[in-house]
Design a protein around this motif. Structure first.
Motif, mmCIF file in Angstrom:
data_model
loop_
_atom_site.group_PDB
_atom_site.id
_atom_site.type_symbol
_atom_site.label_atom_id
_atom_site.label_comp_id
_atom_site.label_asym_id
_atom_site.label_seq_id
_atom_site.Cartn_x
_atom_site.Cartn_y
_atom_site.Cartn_z
ATOM 1 N N ALA A 119 9.272 65.178 -13.404
ATOM 2 C CA ALA A 119 7.937 64.580 -13.212
ATOM 3 C C ALA A 119 7.704 64.325 -11.738
ATOM 4 O O ALA A 119 8.647 64.276 -10.943
ATOM 5 N N SER A 120 6.424 64.142 -11.389
ATOM 6 C CA SER A 120 6.068 63.838 -10.002
ATOM 7 C C SER A 120 6.096 62.339 -9.764
ATOM 8 O O SER A 120 5.577 61.581 -10.604
ATOM 9 N N VAL A 121 6.649 61.929 -8.654
ATOM 10 C CA VAL A 121 6.586 60.509 -8.285
ATOM 11 C C VAL A 121 5.242 60.284 -7.609
ATOM 12 O O VAL A 121 4.895 60.985 -6.658
ATOM 13 N N GLU A 122 4.470 59.307 -8.111
ATOM 14 C CA GLU A 122 3.132 59.088 -7.553
ATOM 15 C C GLU A 122 3.077 57.860 -6.644
ATOM 16 O O GLU A 122 2.429 57.892 -5.605
ATOM 17 N N ALA A 123 3.721 56.782 -7.054
ATOM 18 C CA ALA A 123 3.670 55.561 -6.236
ATOM 19 C C ALA A 123 4.847 54.662 -6.585
ATOM 20 O O ALA A 123 5.370 54.704 -7.704
ATOM 21 N N ILE A 124 5.240 53.860 -5.598
ATOM 22 C CA ILE A 124 6.366 52.933 -5.801
ATOM 23 C C ILE A 124 5.820 51.515 -5.624
ATOM 24 O O ILE A 124 5.213 51.207 -4.596
ATOM 25 N N ALA B 298 6.675 44.872 -8.247
ATOM 26 C CA ALA B 298 6.885 44.938 -9.712
ATOM 27 C C ALA B 298 8.203 45.640 -10.043
ATOM 28 O O ALA B 298 8.615 45.690 -11.207
ATOM 29 N N ARG B 299 8.873 46.231 -9.054
ATOM 30 C CA ARG B 299 10.101 47.020 -9.262
ATOM 31 C C ARG B 299 9.877 48.113 -10.301
ATOM 32 O O ARG B 299 10.559 48.209 -11.324
ATOM 33 N N GLU B 300 8.875 48.923 -9.985
ATOM 34 C CA GLU B 300 8.467 49.957 -10.938
ATOM 35 C C GLU B 300 7.952 51.182 -10.162
ATOM 36 O O GLU B 300 7.335 51.035 -9.113
ATOM 37 N N VAL B 301 8.191 52.360 -10.727
ATOM 38 C CA VAL B 301 7.707 53.583 -10.078
ATOM 39 C C VAL B 301 6.739 54.279 -11.020
ATOM 40 O O VAL B 301 7.034 54.450 -12.213
ATOM 41 N N ARG B 302 5.561 54.650 -10.471
ATOM 42 C CA ARG B 302 4.604 55.404 -11.295
ATOM 43 C C ARG B 302 4.903 56.886 -11.143
ATOM 44 O O ARG B 302 4.967 57.400 -10.027
ATOM 45 N N PRO C 266 10.646 51.423 -14.751
ATOM 46 C CA PRO C 266 11.123 50.238 -14.025
ATOM 47 C C PRO C 266 12.516 50.507 -13.441
ATOM 48 O O PRO C 266 13.173 51.464 -13.845
ATOM 49 N N TYR C 267 12.924 49.688 -12.514
ATOM 50 C CA TYR C 267 14.285 49.846 -11.968
ATOM 51 C C TYR C 267 14.869 48.499 -11.580
ATOM 52 O O TYR C 267 14.128 47.532 -11.324
ATOM 53 N N ASP C 268 16.202 48.450 -11.530
ATOM 54 C CA ASP C 268 16.905 47.311 -10.931
ATOM 55 C C ASP C 268 17.434 47.695 -9.553
ATOM 56 O O ASP C 268 17.506 46.866 -8.654
ATOM 57 N N HIS C 269 17.830 48.974 -9.419
ATOM 58 C CA HIS C 269 18.228 49.506 -8.111
ATOM 59 C C HIS C 269 17.485 50.824 -7.928
ATOM 60 O O HIS C 269 17.425 51.632 -8.859
ATOM 61 N N LEU C 270 16.946 51.021 -6.720
ATOM 62 C CA LEU C 270 16.156 52.229 -6.477
ATOM 63 C C LEU C 270 16.743 52.996 -5.296
ATOM 64 O O LEU C 270 17.098 52.394 -4.268
ATOM 65 N N VAL C 271 16.830 54.328 -5.448
ATOM 66 C CA VAL C 271 17.261 55.174 -4.331
ATOM 67 C C VAL C 271 16.112 56.145 -4.045
ATOM 68 O O VAL C 271 15.731 56.941 -4.906
ATOM 69 N N ILE C 272 15.549 56.044 -2.840
ATOM 70 C CA ILE C 272 14.439 56.939 -2.465
ATOM 71 C C ILE C 272 15.032 58.111 -1.698
ATOM 72 O O ILE C 272 15.608 57.932 -0.614
ATOM 73 N N ALA C 273 14.921 59.310 -2.277
ATOM 74 C CA ALA C 273 15.516 60.512 -1.662
ATOM 75 C C ALA C 273 14.537 61.667 -1.838
ATOM 76 O O ALA C 273 14.878 62.720 -2.378
ATOM 77 N N SER D 264 7.224 62.644 5.950
ATOM 78 C CA SER D 264 7.653 62.203 4.608
ATOM 79 C C SER D 264 6.568 62.473 3.583
ATOM 80 O O SER D 264 5.380 62.481 3.922
ATOM 81 N N PRO D 265 6.945 62.654 2.309
ATOM 82 C CA PRO D 265 5.922 62.872 1.272
ATOM 83 C C PRO D 265 5.085 61.611 1.018
ATOM 84 O O PRO D 265 5.515 60.505 1.352
ATOM 85 N N PRO D 266 3.880 61.768 0.420
ATOM 86 C CA PRO D 266 2.948 60.636 0.278
ATOM 87 C C PRO D 266 3.534 59.358 -0.341
ATOM 88 O O PRO D 266 3.265 58.268 0.188
ATOM 89 N N PRO D 267 4.335 59.410 -1.424
ATOM 90 C CA PRO D 267 4.814 58.133 -1.970
ATOM 91 C C PRO D 267 5.683 57.353 -0.983
ATOM 92 O O PRO D 267 5.785 56.131 -1.081
#
Ligand SMILES: Cc1cc2nc3c(=O)[nH]c(=O)nc-3n(C[C@H](O)[C@H](O)[C@H](O)COP(=O)(O)OP(=O)(O)OC[C@H]3O[C@@H](n4cnc5c(N)ncnc54)[C@H](O)[C@@H]3O)c2cc1C
Length: 467
Positions: A106-111, A115-119, A126-133, A292-295
């Protein structure tokens, strides 16, 4: 980093798959979300699997809009007509076999950091730990004519399109009777004197000289120009001066002109204007910087000039210890030397493994150590039988560096199927010649008239008597 079981039959694999599901992720008490399944994201997922698989209540989800890891260092051998695009991509699901992490295509649209959530295009996660790569794309500045005319080089489609563009340009050179026009069609400018720019320029020259022009013997003496234009006072300015000099001399031996300390200011249909003069040219490729990409760019956090995220000495977003950023999406420094971490596959993999270890440490109540990165070296492919390798204090040139480049990346691509395919492709192209057929990718473009208006295939007699 290895993909398991690439090439085995589906039935044999089915019994061994122990991937989690979307439900496992939703119901887990510790959810680790990795955005991007490239060099950094896959390395983080594999490290987490090694350290946490089977830990009750913990689930890892990797989200990517594509289903493959693109092994960019090998893209040159697609562009130069020696390998097929499939040989340089490894399906992310091949890494998932025998491992617990789950993959969402899926495409990541927004972080949403609060709210600790990714659209994503497949709903919110939702997430408890997030890795942006999420990597990067080519940055093309807003200069007159540049965005309309510059061709980027970042994907397998760009590699095939590069061949299409070169073929169209040579066809146009072949069809014109005007000498100046022919010279402009046979002049190719590359914007950017960094690692990608120099390899791109050398690849263009090698493909023209060793593959394409053999099909047009009457153009054999035509003046081909490939010019690489860089703003810095030397090519590959992030390397040592000795390596820069070795790269410049390899480029010149290949036949590439090097123009340093020059900025591209305007691009028209017929010329590229630089701060050091105008180059009559019909074709410009662009490899001067990444963004960097938009999100990532739209995240309310501190950004570097290229839109990547400024991170602390543990690769975390300041004020958000649960969020890590790695690879091209991050602007990081080595914790001991203060040196910037380069935007390379090598650094992204290293950071991915570090973040896997760091999250595993945090889950058992420990503070991870600061991030350290020391490069293993640099390798550049600079045309036919030419290259430069910087390893430790040593600089290798010529055929030894070319052989090292091929051997190293054959060893590094994380799939036996890709390895064998590449080896077969390279040997076959050595024995029977490189690919010179056009492969149009856009639907309906097969019959498009992009080569300057003519449709004839027989070589005309040029004004200079060449055929
Ligand atoms: C032509 C070329 C040659 C290169 N050669 C070398 C080399 O020889 N050596 C070297 O070390 N480095 C090289 N690099 C640089 C290297 O490719 C990058 O530094 C590396 O890929 C960065 O890894 P990453 O994990 O940050 O991003 P990537 O590996 O690019 O992974 C990012 C992932 O995020 C996904 N993604 C992006 N946006 C979204 C979204 N909105 N939604 C969902 N998914 C998304 C992408 O599909 C991708 O899978 C080269 C780069 C190029 C372009």
């Amino acid at each position: 980093m290895t993909a398991r079981g690439a090439g085995r039959g589906a039935t044999a694999d089915a019994g061994r798959h122990r991937s989690e599901t979307g439900d496992d992720y939703r119901s887990a008490s510790t959810r680790i979300l990795i955005l991007g399944g490239g060099f950094g994201g896959v390395a983080a997922a594999l490290e987490l699997d090694r350290r946490l698989a089977g830990r009750p209540g913990t689930s890892v989800l990797v989200v990517d809009r594509d289903n493959d890891l693109l092994f960019t260092p090998l893209l040159w051998t697609v562009a130069d007509g020696r390998a097929s695009p499939n040989a340089v991509v490894v399906p992310i699901r091949a890494f998932q076999r025998d491992r617990a992490f789950h993959v969402l295509h899926a495409s990541v649209e927004a972080i949403d950091l609060d709210a600790r959530e990714v659209r994503t295009s497949a709903g919110n996660r939702p997430y408890d730990h997030l890795v942006i790569a999420l990597g990067s794309t080519t940055a093309v500045p807003d200069l007159p004519g540049l965005r309309e005319r510059a061709r980027p080089f970042h994907t397998p489609a760009d590699a095939l399109e590069l061949r299409n563009v070169l073929i169209d340009a040579v066809e146009s050179a072949h069809q014109t009777d005007d000498d100046a026009e022919r010279r402009a069609w046979l002049t190719f400018v590359v914007g950017g004197g960094g690692d990608t720019g120099v390899e791109l320029a050398a690849t263009i020259h090698a493909y023209l000289a060793d593959a394409l022009l053999a099909e047009y013997p009457w153009l054999a003496d035509a003046p081909i120009r490939v010019v690489v234009v860089g703003r810095a006072d030397r090519v590959v300015p992030m390397s040592t001066r000795r390596t820069s000099a070795a790269v410049q001399s390899a480029l010149e031996a290949e036949g590439v002109e090097v123009l340093t300390g020059a900025a591209i200011e305007e691009v028209t249909e017929r010329a590229v204007r630089t701060s050091k003069g105008e180059i009559p040219a019909r074709t410009l490729f662009w490899a001067a910087g990444i963004t960097s990409p938009p999100p990532v760019r739209s995240l309310p956090a501190e950004h570097a000039k290229n839109g990547s995220l400024l991170v602390d000495d543990r690769l975390r977003l300041p004020g958000h210890p649960e969020v890590f950023a790695i690879g091209d999406s991050a602007w990081a420094f080595d914790a001991a030397t203060g040196e910037p971490v380069p935007p390379t596959a090598q650094a992204a993999e290293h950071a991915g493994r570090y973040v896997g270890e760091a999250i595993a440490a945090i889950l058992v109540g420990q503070e991870p150590p600061p991030f350290r990165f020391r490069t293993k070296g640099r390798l550049a492919l600079l045309g036919s039988g030419r290259g430069v390798a910087e390893i430790g204090g040593l600089t290798l040139r010529g055929r030894p560096a070319w052989l090292l480049w091929h051997g190293y990346y054959l060893f590094r691509i994380p799939s036996w199927r890709n390895r064998l395919r590449l080896l077969a492709d390279w040997l076959l192209s050595g024995a029977t010649g490189r690919e010179t057929g056009q492969l149009r990718l856009a639907p309906g473009s097969a019959g498009a008239d992009t080569a300057g208006g003519g449709t004839e295939t027989a070589p005309p007699t040029g004004a200079d008597g060449s055929r």
